[in-house]
Design an enzyme around this catalytic site. Structure first.
Site, PDB file in Angstrom:
ATOM      1  N   HIS A  44       0.819  -1.210   0.000  1.00 42.80           N
ATOM      2  CA  HIS A  44       0.000   0.000   0.000  1.00 42.80           C
ATOM      3  C   HIS A  44       0.858   1.268   0.000  1.00 42.80           C
ATOM      4  O   HIS A  44       0.451   2.314   0.483  1.00 42.80           O
ATOM      5  CB  HIS A  44      -0.945   0.005   1.205  1.00 42.80           C
ATOM      6  CG  HIS A  44      -2.063  -0.961   1.069  1.00 42.80           C
ATOM      7  ND1 HIS A  44      -1.877  -2.323   1.159  1.00 42.80           N
ATOM      8  CD2 HIS A  44      -3.381  -0.781   0.819  1.00 42.80           C
ATOM      9  CE1 HIS A  44      -3.037  -2.939   0.995  1.00 42.80           C
ATOM     10  NE2 HIS A  44      -3.957  -2.031   0.782  1.00 42.80           N
ATOM     11  N   VAL A 171      -0.674   0.192  16.987  1.00 47.10           N
ATOM     12  CA  VAL A 171      -1.463   0.501  15.798  1.00 47.10           C
ATOM     13  C   VAL A 171      -1.806  -0.795  15.076  1.00 47.10           C
ATOM     14  O   VAL A 171      -0.914  -1.529  14.641  1.00 47.10           O
ATOM     15  CB  VAL A 171      -0.706   1.453  14.840  1.00 47.10           C
ATOM     16  CG1 VAL A 171      -1.544   1.729  13.594  1.00 47.10           C
ATOM     17  CG2 VAL A 171      -0.368   2.761  15.544  1.00 47.10           C
ATOM     18  N   ASP A 173      -3.681  -2.363  11.805  1.00 45.38           N
ATOM     19  CA  ASP A 173      -4.141  -2.027  10.455  1.00 45.38           C
ATOM     20  C   ASP A 173      -4.342  -3.335   9.718  1.00 45.38           C
ATOM     21  O   ASP A 173      -3.369  -4.006   9.365  1.00 45.38           O
ATOM     22  CB  ASP A 173      -3.100  -1.151   9.742  1.00 45.38           C
ATOM     23  CG  ASP A 173      -3.480  -0.837   8.304  1.00 45.38           C
ATOM     24  OD1 ASP A 173      -4.624  -1.120   7.909  1.00 45.38           O
ATOM     25  OD2 ASP A 173      -2.613  -0.309   7.575  1.00 45.38           O
ATOM     26  N   MET A 174      -5.594  -3.719   9.507  1.00 41.73           N
ATOM     27  CA  MET A 174      -5.836  -5.050   8.936  1.00 41.73           C
ATOM     28  C   MET A 174      -7.016  -5.032   7.974  1.00 41.73           C
ATOM     29  O   MET A 174      -7.904  -4.176   8.042  1.00 41.73           O
ATOM     30  CB  MET A 174      -6.119  -6.052  10.048  1.00 41.73           C
ATOM     31  CG  MET A 174      -7.411  -5.806  10.791  1.00 41.73           C
ATOM     32  SD  MET A 174      -7.676  -7.011  12.108  1.00 41.73           S
ATOM     33  CE  MET A 174      -9.437  -7.248  11.967  1.00 41.73           C
TER      34      MET A 174
END
Length: 224
Positions: A44, A171, A173-174
């Site tokens: 990403h 954090v 993020d999935m």
């Protein structure tokens, strides 16, 4: 291949300026993308830049627009992204939510009419670095079958939860699939199989081949 962060940032900034972004916005967008690749989230970061540039050229992404607020009540606001650059729209929305939280104890921003926000965790880090808890998610196209189904009906919407800590932020993020589509593309481009089965091929068999899963559009939901 390894390149210096500064070289990557400058190359991205130049490409984005050439695509029509004004210098300050191109600089911020380039930093958001370069940070993702620097942090090891290759699926990403730089990998999505050709897609972004193609969408700009096609007129899907309008580089000249910035978000506008359409309604507000205390700590809650709705914004129209006006088809702008998704990463810049998301960064602006989180900055707005942080400012609202400073005034009201909570800040909630709903953003419509936007584009791909690149790495969702970017905005979790943005919140944590500001000393606030951040929760972010987004919708997406139907690209994930519900359990027991064979055709995609729901989106593997990313979920981000960030908690600031003095000794290191937490954090999450999935994606809601075993592997995000960005991760599948990254494995395919490297010519690698997935470490564990990540979905089904067109014959309905579990596979570690990312290209087969992209073709069938049947990734496994999270939880294996």
């Amino acid at each position: 291949m390894r390149v210096r962060y500064q070289d990557l940032h400058e190359a991205l900034r130049g490409a984005l300026e050439k695509a029509g972004l004004e210098p300050s916005r191109a600089d911020l967008c380039a930093r958001l993308i370069a940070d993702s690749s620097r942090d090891g989230v290759h699926s990403h970061g730089l990998n999505l830049v050709p897609r972004l540039l193609n969408m700009i050229r096609a007129g899907v992404v309008d580089v000249a627009t910035t978000p506008v607020r359409v309604s507000a009540h205390l700590g809650f606001e709705r914004w129209d992204g006006r088809r702008g650059v998704g990463a810049l729209n998301a960064h602006h929305s989180m900055a707005t939510a942080i400012a609202l939280a400073r005034s009201h104890g909570i800040g909630c921003v709903a953003l419509a009419n936007t584009n791909h926000w690149m790495r969702g965790g970017t905005y979790g880090w943005q919140a944590a670095d500001a000393g606030v808890i951040g929760i972010c998610w987004t919708n997406t196209l139907p690209n994930l079958p519900p359990w027991g189904a064979s055709d995609p009906r729901v989106g593997n919407n990313p979920l981000v939860i960030a908690v600031p800590r003095a000794d290191g932020h937490v954090v999450l993020d999935m994606a809601l699939s075993q592997f995000s589509y960005g991760a599948l593309a990254a494995y395919r481009m490297r010519g690698e199989l997935l470490p564990v089965p990540g979905g089904f091929d067109t014959s309905g068999d579990l596979t570690r081949d990312p290209a087969e899963i992209e073709l069938s559009r049947r990734p496994l939901p999270i939880g294996f």
